[in-house]
Write an enzyme that holds these catalytic residues in place. Sequence first.
Site, short mmCIF file in Angstrom:
data_model
loop_
_atom_site.label_atom_id
_atom_site.label_comp_id
_atom_site.label_asym_id
_atom_site.label_seq_id
_atom_site.Cartn_x
_atom_site.Cartn_y
_atom_site.Cartn_z
CG HIS A 240 -1.75 1.28 1.18
ND1 HIS A 240 -2.82 1.35 0.30
CD2 HIS A 240 -1.60 2.01 2.19
CE1 HIS A 240 -3.49 2.73 0.80
NE2 HIS A 240 -2.57 3.07 1.89
CD GLU A 241 2.48 3.78 3.51
OE1 GLU A 241 3.26 4.81 3.20
OE2 GLU A 241 1.70 3.78 4.55
CG LEU A 242 6.52 -0.22 -1.60
CD1 LEU A 242 7.11 -1.41 -2.30
CD2 LEU A 242 7.67 1.14 -1.79
CG ASN A 353 7.93 10.43 15.22
OD1 ASN A 353 7.73 10.90 14.07
ND2 ASN A 353 7.67 9.26 15.60
CG ASP A 382 5.38 15.78 22.16
OD1 ASP A 382 4.43 15.89 22.69
OD2 ASP A 382 5.90 14.57 21.55
NE ARG A 401 0.97 6.08 8.48
CZ ARG A 401 0.65 6.50 7.20
NH1 ARG A 401 -0.17 7.38 6.86
NH2 ARG A 401 1.87 6.06 6.03
N GLY A 412 4.77 10.82 7.18
CA GLY A 412 5.32 9.53 7.43
C GLY A 412 4.82 8.45 7.03
CG LEU A 415 7.70 2.04 8.62
CD1 LEU A 415 8.55 1.77 7.28
CD2 LEU A 415 7.31 0.40 9.09
CG LEU A 417 6.74 5.90 17.49
CD1 LEU A 417 5.40 6.15 18.01
CD2 LEU A 417 7.93 6.27 18.60
#
Length: 449
Positions: A240-242, A353, A382, A401, A412, A415, A417
């Site tokens: 999916h990411e590619l 992050n 943070d 996510r 991002g 990946l 964390l």
Amino acid sequence: MGRLFWKIFIGLSLTFLIVSAVIGGMVYLHEHSAKTDEGFMHDKRADFLVGVTANALEYGGEDGAKALFKQWPERRGATVLVVDADGNDLIGRAVPQGSLAEAVDALVEGDQAASVRKVKTPAGNDYILFSPMTADVPPHLRKGPPPPPIFPVLLLQAFGALFTSFLFSAGFAVYLSRPIRYLRQTSRRLAEGHLDARVTPLLAKRNDEMAELGQDFDFMATRLQTLLNAQRQLLHDVSHELRSPVARMRLAVGLAQQQPEKLEAALSRIERETERLDELLGQILTLSRLQTDMSQEVKETISLNELIEDILQDVNFEAQAVGSKVIFKSNAEASVEGHYELLHRALENVIRNAVKYSPEGESVEVSLDKNDHNLITIQVHDHGPGIPETELEAVFEPFYRVTRQHKTEITGHGLGLAIAKRAIEKHKGQVTLSNASQGGLIVKISLHK
């Protein structure tokens, strides 16, 4: 039935047979020795019978003893011989010479325990009284019915013992071999792709080592199912990411072909997507490396203070663009043995992050602490929106996510964390997340020197 069943069954059966044969032989030899070595009975019952006969003979003479014998109960073993000086019985019964000789020896030796008497009648005649062994008395002179044959009785007893031992051996062999058969069936189902196959429900009534083996087997099956499902999910997420950057690159190529005047913009888009692909593939390779055995890789001494300061130089340069900065505080010098590249990437992912999700103008606090037990703690705090409590553990899964209800832009690949957690765990440490009471997220990294 399998070979294990027959091995257990035959082994137990042979054991029972050998033990039974040894015990039976010992009992037989003992009884046989008792009947052949002793010529007369000398127990309480024989002593009583001999005593009664002796009284009748001593006070009533030969006629009194004969009258007693006429009223004697007709039962086996009630025979008492009355032998005169010539070796003849009072009523003409056959006298076993071996029994008589032993009775005489007992009288000579003065054996008080022997059931033998010497009596003088009122007429002055001497008699020796004793009760011979049943086997030594001729059949026609025995009192009562003859004893049952020994061989058929022993044969029946042996057959009963043999049958019982076979039943026990078969039941015990089934009891031991059945769990192994269940394990074999379940392992075959797993090999055929039925990842939900488990053996514990089949062994629910057992509470022994076989049940523990079944639990360990199911734990292995569950772990295998989890790993395979994770692998499938990872392949799905990677695909999916590619797909997205590749689709945008193809779109840019088509746009450049149709509108040559926009070639420069298309090339710029292709360049950005290529960089994203390169970053994504690098993270995937790092994640894959962390899932392998790294015990053979060379380790080095890493100064965590210097490592964090080196990371902050690059991060602060980028944070200045949005008016933010990263503040580092440390109360000691700390170092660990490990892999510099992996620790660098883990800490960099966490700090980046924190900067990414902090509001503009807000700073990020990084602290390093070392206690007396050489426990090193790194905290990154943070001031962003934080993470829902129900998702604090899920964010460590690859490509996860966070679900956000505000308009914060999510960038991002999910990946960072995941890589950080696995890299820290490779160094025998742990990573935990928590939401700060005053807002923001706190990432706590614990390492041992």
